[in-house]
Design a protein around this motif. Structure first.
Motif, PDB file in Angstrom:
ATOM      1  N   GLU A  59     -27.726  84.722 -66.556  1.00 24.17           N
ATOM      2  CA  GLU A  59     -26.906  83.829 -65.726  1.00 24.17           C
ATOM      3  C   GLU A  59     -25.693  84.575 -65.182  1.00 24.17           C
ATOM      4  O   GLU A  59     -25.350  84.439 -64.007  1.00 24.17           O
ATOM      5  CB  GLU A  59     -26.454  82.618 -66.537  1.00 24.17           C
ATOM      6  N   SER A  71     -33.960  84.810 -76.746  1.00 26.71           N
ATOM      7  CA  SER A  71     -34.161  84.366 -75.366  1.00 26.71           C
ATOM      8  C   SER A  71     -32.970  83.567 -74.868  1.00 26.71           C
ATOM      9  O   SER A  71     -32.579  83.656 -73.711  1.00 26.71           O
ATOM     10  CB  SER A  71     -35.440  83.526 -75.270  1.00 26.71           C
ATOM     11  N   ALA A  85     -30.585  84.654 -71.858  1.00 29.39           N
ATOM     12  CA  ALA A  85     -30.455  83.726 -70.736  1.00 29.39           C
ATOM     13  C   ALA A  85     -29.007  83.675 -70.254  1.00 29.39           C
ATOM     14  O   ALA A  85     -28.737  83.613 -69.052  1.00 29.39           O
ATOM     15  CB  ALA A  85     -30.924  82.336 -71.137  1.00 29.39           C
ATOM     16  N   GLY A  94     -30.640  81.427 -65.355  1.00 26.62           N
ATOM     17  CA  GLY A  94     -30.857  82.168 -66.593  1.00 26.62           C
ATOM     18  C   GLY A  94     -32.272  82.688 -66.762  1.00 26.62           C
ATOM     19  O   GLY A  94     -32.624  83.175 -67.841  1.00 26.62           O
ATOM     20  N   ARG A  95     -33.082  82.630 -65.715  1.00 26.90           N
ATOM     21  CA  ARG A  95     -34.466  83.102 -65.808  1.00 26.90           C
ATOM     22  C   ARG A  95     -34.658  84.361 -64.953  1.00 26.90           C
ATOM     23  O   ARG A  95     -34.200  84.414 -63.816  1.00 26.90           O
ATOM     24  CB  ARG A  95     -35.441  82.022 -65.345  1.00 26.90           C
TER      25      ARG A  95
END
Length: 230
Positions: free
Chosen positions: A31, A23, A27, A49-50
């Motif tokens: 980004e 994850s 991320a 980053g989500r």
């Protein structure tokens, strides 16, 4: 001695990378993707980053711009084009050639997009939309009154919702309007950040931002041609 120390450091670094959560790695990729999406006018929101709704919407706008499957996922094809820096802008698109050159409004179902053009076919303004592909068929329409209903209603009502700047162009209840607002409180039923995507579906009308709905309202003071292309 020095060589052994360097090898040890390399081994430790490699182990740490291997143990790094996937994850965290993704991320960083997200980004980077957000940075490129925002640079191309796709509106990915904060570079956090989500892969949330805002970023998924931006990915769909990017995918529709390039003719890719509109999944909202950072798949291999999308990621490769995006991170290579060869992507096209999402907020500026050519009018589909099928529409011809005239004073008109052009709707593209496959791109979730609307253009207003002048008598020479030049773009006056363009923006994303939300529609319902199963309701409006490909073809030519004209703004006006249908089924005994007014052609233009500044504050149209549909159940418990307000449809601002409603301009009718197809039988019987299909028109352009601002994203519906709840009568109780006045809040929009969804954000402008998903316009230009397939993340929502109207009941048949073309939902627009407030700014674009006003552009359409002012452009259609008389009978106006509306072209829908795939």
């Amino acid at each position: 001695m020095k060589r052994a120390l360097v090898l040890t450091i390399m081994l430790v670094a490699g182990t740490m990378t291997a143990l790094m959560p996937s994850s965290a790695q993704s991320a960083t990729t997200i980004e980077r993707a957000q940075w490129h999406l925002n640079k191309l006018g796709c509106d990915a929101g904060p570079q956090d980053g989500r892969l949330g709704t805002w970023t998924k919407a931006a990915l769909i706008r990017f995918q529709s711009r390039h003719g890719f499957s509109q999944t909202g996922k950072l798949d291999t094809r999308t990621r490769t084009r995006l991170l290579a820096g060869t992507g096209r802008r999402c907020d500026t698109r050519a009018v589909p050639w099928q529409a011809g050159k005239r004073r008109q409004i052009v709707i593209s179902q496959s791109q979730n997009w609307v253009w207003i053009t002048d008598t020479r076919g030049r773009v006056i303004v363009q923006a994303g939309m939300i529609d319902n592909p199963s309701v409006l068929r490909k073809g030519t329409y004209r703004t006006g009154s249908y089924c005994g209903r007014a052609a233009r209603v500044k504050l149209n009502r549909s159940g418990s919702l307000w449809l601002d700047n409603f301009v009718r162009f197809a039988p019987c209840g299909v028109g352009f309007h601002q994203i519906p607002r709840r009568m109780a409180g006045g809040a929009s039923i969804h954000g402008t950040n998903i316009l230009g995507t397939n993340m929502s579906e109207s009941h048949g009308c073309i939902r627009l931002s407030r700014t674009m709905s006003l552009k359409v309202w002012n452009f259609t003071s008389g009978r106006t041609t509306v072209i829908k292309v795939v």
